[in-house]
Each structure stands twice: as C-alpha cells, then as structure tokens.
Design a protein around this motif. Structure first.
Motif, PDB file in Angstrom:
ATOM      1  N   ALA A 121      12.785  26.662 126.928  1.00 24.16           N
ATOM      2  CA  ALA A 121      12.688  26.668 128.386  1.00 24.16           C
ATOM      3  C   ALA A 121      12.287  28.011 128.971  1.00 24.16           C
ATOM      4  CB  ALA A 121      14.032  26.235 128.988  1.00 24.16           C
ATOM      5  N   VAL A 122      12.546  29.095 128.249  1.00 20.46           N
ATOM      6  CA  VAL A 122      12.228  30.433 128.755  1.00 20.46           C
ATOM      7  C   VAL A 122      11.237  31.091 127.804  1.00 20.46           C
ATOM      8  CG1 VAL A 122      13.124  32.681 129.446  1.00 20.46           C
ATOM      9  CG2 VAL A 122      14.547  30.632 129.732  1.00 20.46           C
ATOM     10  N   GLY A 123      10.128  31.572 128.352  1.00 18.94           N
ATOM     11  CA  GLY A 123       9.126  32.230 127.529  1.00 18.94           C
ATOM     12  C   GLY A 123       8.679  33.540 128.141  1.00 18.94           C
ATOM     13  N   LEU A 124       7.926  34.304 127.378  1.00 23.28           N
ATOM     14  CA  LEU A 124       7.320  35.533 127.883  1.00 23.28           C
ATOM     15  C   LEU A 124       5.898  35.233 128.321  1.00 23.28           C
ATOM     16  CD1 LEU A 124       7.545  38.720 128.163  1.00 23.28           C
ATOM     17  CD2 LEU A 124       6.230  38.779 126.026  1.00 23.28           C
ATOM     18  N   GLY A 125       5.612  35.451 129.595  1.00 21.71           N
ATOM     19  CA  GLY A 125       4.251  35.326 130.086  1.00 21.71           C
ATOM     20  C   GLY A 125       3.492  36.620 129.851  1.00 21.71           C
ATOM     21  N   THR A 126       2.181  36.525 129.665  1.00 27.73           N
ATOM     22  CA  THR A 126       1.388  37.730 129.387  1.00 27.73           C
ATOM     23  C   THR A 126       0.208  37.907 130.331  1.00 27.73           C
ATOM     24  OG1 THR A 126       0.036  36.575 127.730  1.00 27.73           O
ATOM     25  CG2 THR A 126       2.027  37.684 126.942  1.00 27.73           C
ATOM     26  N   LEU A 177      16.109  33.891 140.289  1.00 27.90           N
ATOM     27  CA  LEU A 177      14.892  33.099 140.433  1.00 27.90           C
ATOM     28  C   LEU A 177      14.623  32.259 139.188  1.00 27.90           C
ATOM     29  CD1 LEU A 177      12.569  35.747 142.131  1.00 27.90           C
ATOM     30  CD2 LEU A 177      13.498  33.683 143.200  1.00 27.90           C
ATOM     31  N   LEU A 178      14.854  32.852 138.022  1.00 27.74           N
ATOM     32  CA  LEU A 178      14.651  32.113 136.778  1.00 27.74           C
ATOM     33  C   LEU A 178      15.651  30.971 136.646  1.00 27.74           C
ATOM     34  CD1 LEU A 178      13.958  35.084 134.341  1.00 27.74           C
ATOM     35  CD2 LEU A 178      12.288  33.513 135.340  1.00 27.74           C
ATOM     36  N   MET A 179      16.910  31.244 136.989  1.00 25.33           N
ATOM     37  CA  MET A 179      17.923  30.199 136.917  1.00 25.33           C
ATOM     38  C   MET A 179      17.597  29.069 137.895  1.00 25.33           C
ATOM     39  SD  MET A 179      20.637  29.263 135.308  1.00 25.33           S
ATOM     40  CE  MET A 179      21.445  30.711 134.619  1.00 25.33           C
ATOM     41  N   TRP A 180      17.119  29.424 139.075  1.00 22.17           N
ATOM     42  CA  TRP A 180      16.711  28.424 140.074  1.00 22.17           C
ATOM     43  C   TRP A 180      15.652  27.494 139.485  1.00 22.17           C
ATOM     44  CZ3 TRP A 180      11.849  27.904 142.514  1.00 22.17           C
ATOM     45  CH2 TRP A 180      11.826  27.063 143.642  1.00 22.17           C
ATOM     46  N   GLY A 181      14.643  28.066 138.820  1.00 26.25           N
ATOM     47  CA  GLY A 181      13.600  27.239 138.220  1.00 26.25           C
ATOM     48  C   GLY A 181      14.122  26.358 137.106  1.00 26.25           C
ATOM     49  N   LEU A 182      14.956  26.918 136.238  1.00 28.33           N
ATOM     50  CA  LEU A 182      15.513  26.146 135.137  1.00 28.33           C
ATOM     51  C   LEU A 182      16.348  24.978 135.640  1.00 28.33           C
ATOM     52  CD1 LEU A 182      16.565  29.052 132.756  1.00 28.33           C
ATOM     53  CD2 LEU A 182      14.721  27.418 132.367  1.00 28.33           C
ATOM     54  N   GLN A 183      17.149  25.249 136.669  1.00 29.44           N
ATOM     55  CA  GLN A 183      17.996  24.177 137.207  1.00 29.44           C
ATOM     56  C   GLN A 183      17.181  23.142 137.984  1.00 29.44           C
ATOM     57  OE1 GLN A 183      21.891  27.085 137.642  1.00 29.44           O
ATOM     58  NE2 GLN A 183      21.749  25.395 139.071  1.00 29.44           N
ATOM     59  N   LYS A 184      15.971  23.511 138.391  1.00 30.33           N
ATOM     60  CA  LYS A 184      15.060  22.547 139.010  1.00 30.33           C
ATOM     61  C   LYS A 184      14.453  21.617 137.961  1.00 30.33           C
ATOM     62  CE  LYS A 184      14.684  23.583 143.489  1.00 30.33           C
ATOM     63  NZ  LYS A 184      14.810  22.588 144.592  1.00 30.33           N
ATOM     64  N   GLY A 185      14.514  22.052 136.699  1.00 32.15           N
ATOM     65  CA  GLY A 185      14.028  21.194 135.628  1.00 32.15           C
ATOM     66  C   GLY A 185      12.711  21.598 135.020  1.00 32.15           C
ATOM     67  N   TRP A 186      12.221  22.812 135.340  1.00 30.99           N
ATOM     68  CA  TRP A 186      10.981  23.244 134.715  1.00 30.99           C
ATOM     69  C   TRP A 186      11.206  24.474 133.846  1.00 30.99           C
ATOM     70  CZ3 TRP A 186      10.450  23.034 140.361  1.00 30.99           C
ATOM     71  CH2 TRP A 186      10.666  24.246 141.024  1.00 30.99           C
ATOM     72  N   SER A 187      10.283  24.692 132.906  1.00 34.39           N
ATOM     73  CA  SER A 187      10.349  25.888 132.072  1.00 34.39           C
ATOM     74  C   SER A 187       9.739  27.059 132.840  1.00 34.39           C
ATOM     75  CB  SER A 187       9.617  25.668 130.746  1.00 34.39           C
ATOM     76  OG  SER A 187       8.354  25.093 130.951  1.00 34.39           O
TER      77      SER A 187
END
Length: 298
Positions: free
Chosen positions: A19-24, A231-241
């Motif tokens: 669910a969590v990645g490093l963007g480049t 912000l990351l937790m908000w996205g994860l709890q919304k259901g997206w990676s």
C-alpha cells in the motif's frame, strides 16, 4: 490494528500490492539511486518509476545497492507516450534499464500517443485504445504480472472496454489524489470496475500548499505526527495506495512510520473539509488539441 506499512491491496488479478511505495517523479538526477536504496533498506516494499522520468537506470542501481532480493518488493514502471506503437520494445528497454527479470505492474502512463519525431503532435493512425490492446499481449511474456493505466478518466476506461479485442481490465489506475484533488467520482468509478486507485502527488507535491494549512497543521500537532504522515494515513484509510516522493533519508523514514495509529472518523472529516482545490499535474503540455483532464471527477 494492522501495521499499515505492511498493508497490501489485493488487485483484480489476485496479486497483492504493497500500500505504501516510494515515488520517484521529479527526484533530481544523482539522488534517485540513493533514495531507492534507503527506502528498500527502511522496509519499503514498493518502488514506482517510469520511462518518462528518465531515472529507470538509477532506480535499478539503487535496487542492486540495497541488497534486497527482487522477490521481496513490488516494482512499477510505465510506458511513455512516444512508445505507444512499440509497446513490446519499450517494455524490454525498461526491463534492461532496471536490470530486472520482471515487472510487477506496467502502466500506460497517459492516454495519449505522441509522435516520437515531434512530441507536440499526436501519432497518426494510432491512439491509446490500440496501445491497450498491445499491452494485453505483454501478459503472455511472463515478464509482467499486472498491467494498468495512469491519468485515465472514466471516458478513457470506457473507450478501451468498448474495443472488440478488450479482454483484460486494468488492475490499477494511478491518478493524482490528495485532499485538494480527491476525485471521488473517478475513485468510485475505478472501484466499480474492480480497478484499484493509486494516488500520486499524494502529499500535494513539492512545496505543497497543504503544509501551511492551519487545520492540517493543528491536527498533526494534536496527533503527534507530521502533516505528511496524516496525509498518507488519510489516503490509506480512503482505500487507495500512496507513493510519496522524497530523496531525504529522514523524510523517507518518516513517511513510512504508519504503524499503530490511525485517524478517527472526525479527523478524516476534518481533512475532507479542506476547501482549497488545486491540481499538480495538468495536460497543457500534451499535443495540441489533446485533453486528458475534464474536471468531471469531483
């Protein structure tokens, strides 16, 4: 509560994407290699890159230097616009650049086929619908485990589905997602088709206006967390990676500290209520007359 840094989303193929990645995207040349090495050593299990970023080789070097076995992490890269009519060759070039035997997720970066000899022109007699039909063939190579799209609207997804040779639903639609561009209609449409949403620019990108938002800053302080973590937790709890980009070791580590806490319904609503709207990535740079974003996903 499950460790969100260990959280995965099951795709319509049955594959489980971290669910969590490093963007480049927009990582400066010369630093991507180290960022990837640091991220993998800190426990990241998802790295996101693209041919268009011009950093696949650096990403590959970072992977090697990390010492993390290939089977222990997820790797995403993307087909560039000028390569739409040579999808198989471009895919092999990405494999070579990254120096890996397979890609977990290969995305069509944009629903726009550009002329390699003039990037401001659309490729004659070719469009992204044909490109998807070529991408489907990659699944037969055994060198890619999932295919998907990026920056696709409902209109674009319906166009590929209408083609008589359509047989594989995109596993993922990677789109811009943050509180000031939440795209609820498009996220809901993706979900209705079994397509997972991944959020890029999930922190609002470099020098994000979100970092000065008083409501978010107060929430983060009350939680004892950084605005980025909230912000990351908000996205994860919304259901997206989410694929936050950073080249700083403390920030790479901090963005991954998502274990043992969450946002309450009230705190989620507080972030939802941020009224400002902005878009990090537009479509004005595409060939004349080509429009990708229609403003109909809110």
């Amino acid at each position: 509560m499950a460790k969100l840094t260990d959280k995965v989303f099951e795709l319509n193929t049955g594959c489980k994407m971290p669910a969590v990645g490093l963007g480049t995207w927009q990582s400066p040349p010369g630093v991507v290699e180290k960022a990837v090495e640091i991220a993998l050593r800190h426990g990241y299990k998802h790295i996101d890159t693209a041919m268009a970023y011009g950093n696949e080789k650096e990403v590959g070097e970072g992977i090697k230097k990390s010492g993390v076995p290939r089977e222990d992490f997820w790797l995403t890269t993307k087909l560039d616009n000028p390569d739409h009519s040579r999808c198989a060759e471009a895919f092999q070039e990405s494999l070579s650049n990254l120096d890996v035997d397979y890609i977990d997720l290969y995305l069509m970066h944009w629903p726009c086929s550009t002329d390699p000899s003039n990037l401001k022109k659309h490729l004659p007699d070719w469009d992204y619908v044909k490109t998807w039909m070529e991408m489907q063939k990659l699944m037969d190579t055994g060198k890619v485990r999932n295919i998907g799209v990026s920056n696709f609207s409902q209109k674009h997804i319906e166009a590929i589905m209408a083609h008589p040779e359509f047989k594989i639903m995109p596993a993922v639609n990677q789109i811009e997602l943050h509180p000031c561009h939440p795209s609820p209609k498009l996220v809901a449409y993706n979900a209705s088709k079994g397509i997972h949403s991944t959020g890029y620019s999930c922190l609002g990108s470099t020098d994000s206006p979100l970092y000065s938002n008083e409501s978010l800053l107060k929430l983060a302080e009350a939680k004892g967390r950084t605005p980025q973590q909230c912000l990351l937790m908000w996205g994860l709890q919304k259901g997206w990676s989410v694929i936050p980009k950073s080249s700083s070791e403390p920030r790479i580590a901090g963005n991954f500290e998502l274990n043992g806490w969450n946002l309450t319904d009230g705190e989620m609503a507080q972030i939802d209520a941020i009224p400002e709207r902005f878009k990090v990535c537009g479509d004005a740079w595409l060939p004349t007359g080509v429009k990708v974003f229609f403003g109909d996903d809110e």
